[in-house]
Structure formats: structure tokens, C-alpha cells
Motif scaffolding. Structure first.
Motif, PDB file in Angstrom:
ATOM      1  N   PHE A  15       0.836  -1.210   0.000  1.00  0.00           N
ATOM      2  CA  PHE A  15       0.000   0.000   0.000  1.00  0.00           C
ATOM      3  C   PHE A  15       0.867   1.254   0.000  1.00  0.00           C
ATOM      4  O   PHE A  15       0.593   2.222  -0.722  1.00  0.00           O
ATOM      5  N   ASP A  16       1.914   1.249   0.798  1.00  0.00           N
ATOM      6  CA  ASP A  16       2.785   2.424   0.881  1.00  0.00           C
ATOM      7  C   ASP A  16       3.494   2.688  -0.447  1.00  0.00           C
ATOM      8  O   ASP A  16       3.624   3.833  -0.882  1.00  0.00           O
ATOM      9  N   LEU A  17       3.969   1.637  -1.100  1.00  0.00           N
ATOM     10  CA  LEU A  17       4.653   1.801  -2.380  1.00  0.00           C
ATOM     11  C   LEU A  17       3.713   2.359  -3.446  1.00  0.00           C
ATOM     12  O   LEU A  17       4.076   3.254  -4.214  1.00  0.00           O
ATOM     13  N   CYS A  18       2.506   1.812  -3.477  1.00  0.00           N
ATOM     14  CA  CYS A  18       1.535   2.309  -4.462  1.00  0.00           C
ATOM     15  C   CYS A  18       1.110   3.738  -4.139  1.00  0.00           C
ATOM     16  O   CYS A  18       0.926   4.561  -5.046  1.00  0.00           O
ATOM     17  N   TYR A  85      -2.591   1.150 -12.516  1.00  0.00           N
ATOM     18  CA  TYR A  85      -1.792   2.360 -12.725  1.00  0.00           C
ATOM     19  C   TYR A  85      -0.680   2.585 -11.698  1.00  0.00           C
ATOM     20  O   TYR A  85       0.241   3.364 -11.955  1.00  0.00           O
ATOM     21  N   TYR A  86      -0.764   1.915 -10.545  1.00  0.00           N
ATOM     22  CA  TYR A  86       0.221   2.196  -9.496  1.00  0.00           C
ATOM     23  C   TYR A  86       1.029   0.985  -9.045  1.00  0.00           C
ATOM     24  O   TYR A  86       1.968   1.127  -8.282  1.00  0.00           O
ATOM     25  N   LEU A  87       0.642  -0.207  -9.508  1.00  0.00           N
ATOM     26  CA  LEU A  87       1.424  -1.401  -9.206  1.00  0.00           C
ATOM     27  C   LEU A  87       2.037  -1.975 -10.477  1.00  0.00           C
ATOM     28  O   LEU A  87       3.214  -2.278 -10.513  1.00  0.00           O
ATOM     29  N   LYS A  92       6.224   3.384 -11.907  1.00  0.00           N
ATOM     30  CA  LYS A  92       5.725   3.679 -10.563  1.00  0.00           C
ATOM     31  C   LYS A  92       6.508   2.899  -9.504  1.00  0.00           C
ATOM     32  O   LYS A  92       7.006   1.803  -9.772  1.00  0.00           O
ATOM     33  N   PRO A  93       6.602   3.436  -8.267  1.00  0.00           N
ATOM     34  CA  PRO A  93       7.312   2.725  -7.190  1.00  0.00           C
ATOM     35  C   PRO A  93       6.743   1.332  -6.907  1.00  0.00           C
ATOM     36  O   PRO A  93       7.488   0.419  -6.517  1.00  0.00           O
ATOM     37  N   GLY A  94       5.419   1.189  -7.110  1.00  0.00           N
ATOM     38  CA  GLY A  94       4.791  -0.098  -6.837  1.00  0.00           C
ATOM     39  C   GLY A  94       5.180  -1.206  -7.789  1.00  0.00           C
ATOM     40  O   GLY A  94       4.897  -2.382  -7.524  1.00  0.00           O
ATOM     41  N   ARG A  95       5.847  -0.853  -8.888  1.00  0.00           N
ATOM     42  CA  ARG A  95       6.239  -1.866  -9.872  1.00  0.00           C
ATOM     43  C   ARG A  95       7.162  -2.915  -9.264  1.00  0.00           C
ATOM     44  O   ARG A  95       7.196  -4.071  -9.720  1.00  0.00           O
ATOM     45  N   ILE A  96       7.883  -2.569  -8.219  1.00  0.00           N
ATOM     46  CA  ILE A  96       8.781  -3.536  -7.576  1.00  0.00           C
ATOM     47  C   ILE A  96       7.990  -4.733  -7.031  1.00  0.00           C
ATOM     48  O   ILE A  96       8.503  -5.854  -6.955  1.00  0.00           O
ATOM     49  N   ILE A  97       6.742  -4.502  -6.645  1.00  0.00           N
ATOM     50  CA  ILE A  97       5.886  -5.587  -6.166  1.00  0.00           C
ATOM     51  C   ILE A  97       5.654  -6.588  -7.294  1.00  0.00           C
ATOM     52  O   ILE A  97       5.817  -7.801  -7.129  1.00  0.00           O
ATOM     53  N   TYR A  98       5.263  -6.064  -8.444  1.00  0.00           N
ATOM     54  CA  TYR A  98       4.993  -6.900  -9.621  1.00  0.00           C
ATOM     55  C   TYR A  98       6.226  -7.719  -9.982  1.00  0.00           C
ATOM     56  O   TYR A  98       6.155  -8.949 -10.130  1.00  0.00           O
ATOM     57  N   ASP A  99       7.366  -7.045 -10.101  1.00  0.00           N
ATOM     58  CA  ASP A  99       8.588  -7.721 -10.535  1.00  0.00           C
ATOM     59  C   ASP A  99       9.056  -8.758  -9.511  1.00  0.00           C
ATOM     60  O   ASP A  99       9.497  -9.852  -9.883  1.00  0.00           O
ATOM     61  N   THR A 100       8.953  -8.432  -8.236  1.00  0.00           N
ATOM     62  CA  THR A 100       9.376  -9.359  -7.189  1.00  0.00           C
ATOM     63  C   THR A 100       8.537 -10.628  -7.201  1.00  0.00           C
ATOM     64  O   THR A 100       9.063 -11.743  -7.074  1.00  0.00           O
ATOM     65  N   LEU A 101       7.243 -10.480  -7.356  1.00  0.00           N
ATOM     66  CA  LEU A 101       6.348 -11.637  -7.374  1.00  0.00           C
ATOM     67  C   LEU A 101       6.579 -12.496  -8.615  1.00  0.00           C
ATOM     68  O   LEU A 101       6.554 -13.734  -8.546  1.00  0.00           O
ATOM     69  N   MET A 102       6.800 -11.861  -9.749  1.00  0.00           N
ATOM     70  CA  MET A 102       7.048 -12.622 -10.974  1.00  0.00           C
ATOM     71  C   MET A 102       8.333 -13.445 -10.857  1.00  0.00           C
ATOM     72  O   MET A 102       8.365 -14.626 -11.235  1.00  0.00           O
ATOM     73  N   PHE A 133      -8.838  -6.220  -2.667  1.00  0.00           N
ATOM     74  CA  PHE A 133      -7.634  -7.059  -2.646  1.00  0.00           C
ATOM     75  C   PHE A 133      -6.796  -6.891  -3.918  1.00  0.00           C
ATOM     76  O   PHE A 133      -5.957  -7.738  -4.229  1.00  0.00           O
ATOM     77  N   SER A 134      -7.003  -5.811  -4.631  1.00  0.00           N
ATOM     78  CA  SER A 134      -6.385  -5.663  -5.961  1.00  0.00           C
ATOM     79  C   SER A 134      -4.861  -5.577  -5.907  1.00  0.00           C
ATOM     80  O   SER A 134      -4.191  -5.935  -6.874  1.00  0.00           O
ATOM     81  N   ILE A 135      -4.292  -5.100  -4.787  1.00  0.00           N
ATOM     82  CA  ILE A 135      -2.828  -4.961  -4.746  1.00  0.00           C
ATOM     83  C   ILE A 135      -2.178  -5.681  -3.574  1.00  0.00           C
ATOM     84  O   ILE A 135      -0.990  -5.497  -3.325  1.00  0.00           O
TER      85      ILE A 135
END
Length: 286
Positions: A15-18, A85-87, A92-102, A133-135
Motif C-alpha cells: 500500500f505504501d509503495l503504491c 496504474y500504481y502497481l 511507478k514505485p509499486g512496480r517492484i511488487i509486480y517484478d518481485t512476485l514474478m 484485494f487488488s494490490i
């Protein structure tokens, strides 16, 4: 099907990153005010998933207005857009979530047991019906295109027996105990069929859940396709370099594959277990 390690990124961190990527001050303010409520909902998600009870979380009604307030003064569309738009957005800073999970999936889709390569993150329960629960990382599963588009889509369970296996949070029995089997359909040409046979001591709903998972992702068909190529190579070897093997020697060779370090319900391990225990196959003169 394939167990994934729990994400190291907590819902609060996600949440904070997004939030850091939101440029609209009024939205950022409301989102910041709602983070506490969203964290509580994330805790509920985790506890329900561990108990196999995600189906008890009520979905939003179909065709509800995009401006419907879901949680913390945030609307359905705003919560859905957090992911878009934010993950997922690369800048965006939240992109690290996407990349880490992948990266955590190590190029193997957990839904199909690794035969597909993850192409994107799938919402385990869809954001269209559960935008709160989207992010949260626990709801984001690296998935191959076949599992995401054809296997799941926007479907979600409404009763316990409809729940597919959750790669992060589900019972260990689904990952450590054998419930996928195979049998030979024909010998020449050789083909095998995969099927579900859970342990007798499992409770009925767990047996129903693995059956649902197996059928929803069409694993019998997809595993048989994988096995066909492997069988073709194996039979060519039996005709050639293993021509002088006795049936017992051939059976021993087949059995050696059942000790491989791949997980217990992997299509290849299941296939070789089937072949090694089939007397007619081991004695067959191809």
C-alpha cells in the motif's frame, strides 16, 4: 499445485509503495486514510485463505456502479486502478511488487505445476468482484497465459468445493502428498491418461478441491500432451540403446525417475511411476 513461498512484501508495504506513486493529492489523501482498513481486510484474506474459506468473503454484485464505495472511502474503480496504474505501471514505485512476485515463481506457473511459464500476475480472486484485494501480494499469483485466461478468467468460488489450490497459503497436503496419477490407455502407439485420486484419509472437501483444480486447468489434457513427447523419446531409446534390457532392467531404469527431486505430482514423475508399475509396458516389444 506448485507451492510458492509467501511474499516478503507485506500488504502495508504494498500500500505504501503504491501510495507513493499517486500524483492526485485528494486520492492520495483518501488512500492514506484508508490503509488501516485495507490492512484489516488483507488480514481477513490471509486467515480465510489458510482455512480454505475465501469463498466466504462476499463479492461485489455484478454490474455495480464504478463509483460504489468499497473500503476506506475508496471506490471500486479507484481500488481496481491501484493495480493497473500504481502497481503494474513500469514507472511507478509499486512496480517492484509486480517484478518481485514474478521472479519468485522461477519461470514456473504454480497453477499447472510448471508446464507453463508465467506471463503476468493473476488475481487469485478477481479484482472486478473483490477490488479491496487488488494490490495485496497474497492475491497476486504469477500465472501462465493458459491458466490465467482459460483456466481461471474471472471465476471465483462460491462454495468450498469450488476453490482451486492457493499457491501461497493452502494446506501442505496439496503440495506434499500424491493425488495425481496416470494410466496407460494404449500401448502402440503408447499414450497415457492423467487423473485425480486423492488419499483415502483426506476429508471430502479437499478431495473435491483438487478435482476442481485439476479439471478447471484441464491438466489431464495438458499433461498428456507433455507426456506424448517424452514417451516418443523413451520408446525410441527402448528400441535402440535399451534394446537388450530385460524387462526388469527396463523397469529399474523407469523407477529411477520416480526418485527425482521434482515435486510429487509433477507430470513426468507421475508418468514414470505409472510406466514402471505397468508389467505389460515393461515387457512390451515395441
Amino acid at each position: 499445485m506448485l507451492k510458492l513461498n509467501m511474499p516478503t512484501l507485506t500488504p502495508r508495504k504494498a500500500f505504501d509503495l503504491c501510495k507513493d506513486g499517486i500524483g492526485i493529492s485528494e486520492l492520495k489523501k483518501r488512500f492514506n486514510e484508508g490503509i488501516g482498513n485495507l490492512c484489516l481486510l488483507a488480514d481477513e484474506y490471509q486467515s480465510k485463505a489458510i482455512e480454505g474459506e475465501l469463498f466466504k468473503i462476499p463479492p461485489l454484485p455484478k454490474n455495480i456502479d464504478h463509483d460504489f464505495v468499497v473500503a476506506g472511502n475508496l471506490t471500486k474503480s479507484e481500488l481496481t486502478n491501484l493495480y493497473e496504474y500504481y502497481l503494474r505501471e513500469k514507472e511507478k514505485p509499486g512496480r517492484i511488487i509486480y517484478d518481485t512476485l514474478m521472479v519468485s515463481a522461477k519461470e514456473k506457473c504454480p497453477f499447472c505445476g510448471g508446464i507453463g511459464r508465467p506471463k503476468n500476475l493473476d488475481h487469485f480472486i478477481p479484482k472486478a468482484f473483490f477490488p479491496q484485494f487488488s494490490i495485496i501480494p497474497l492475491n497476486l499469483i504469477p500465472s501462465c497465459r493458459d491458466c490465467n485466461m482459460d483456466g481461471k478468467g474471472q471465476a471465483f468460488a462460491s462454495v468450498a468445493s469450488e476453490q482451486i489450490i492457493h499457491p501461497y497459503l493452502d494446506k501442505s497436503i496439496f503440495f506434499t502428498q500424491k493425488w495425481v496419477y496416470a494410466k496407460i490407455e494404449t500401448y502402440d502407439p503408447c499414450s497415457i491418461e492423467y487423473f485425480v485420486y486423492p488419499p483415502d484419509n483426506w476429508i471430502p472437501v479437499d478431495k473435491e478441491r483438487v478435482t476442481t483444480h485439476f479439471h478447471n486447468f484441464e491438466l489431464s489434457k495438458r499433461y498428456s500432451i507433455q507426456a506424448a513427447e517424452e514417451l516418443s523419446i523413451l520408446i525410441d531409446q527402448r528400441k535402440g540403446i535399451m534394446k537388450k534390457f530385460s524387462p526388469d532392467e527396463f523397469r529399474e531404469y523407469l523407477s529411477s525417475f520416480t526418485n527425482s527431486p521434482i515435486f510429487i505430482n509433477h507430470w513426468k514423475k507421475v508418468m514414470y511411476h505409472c510406466l514402471a508399475n505397468d508389467e505389460e509396458f515393461c515387457n512390451y516389444v515395441f
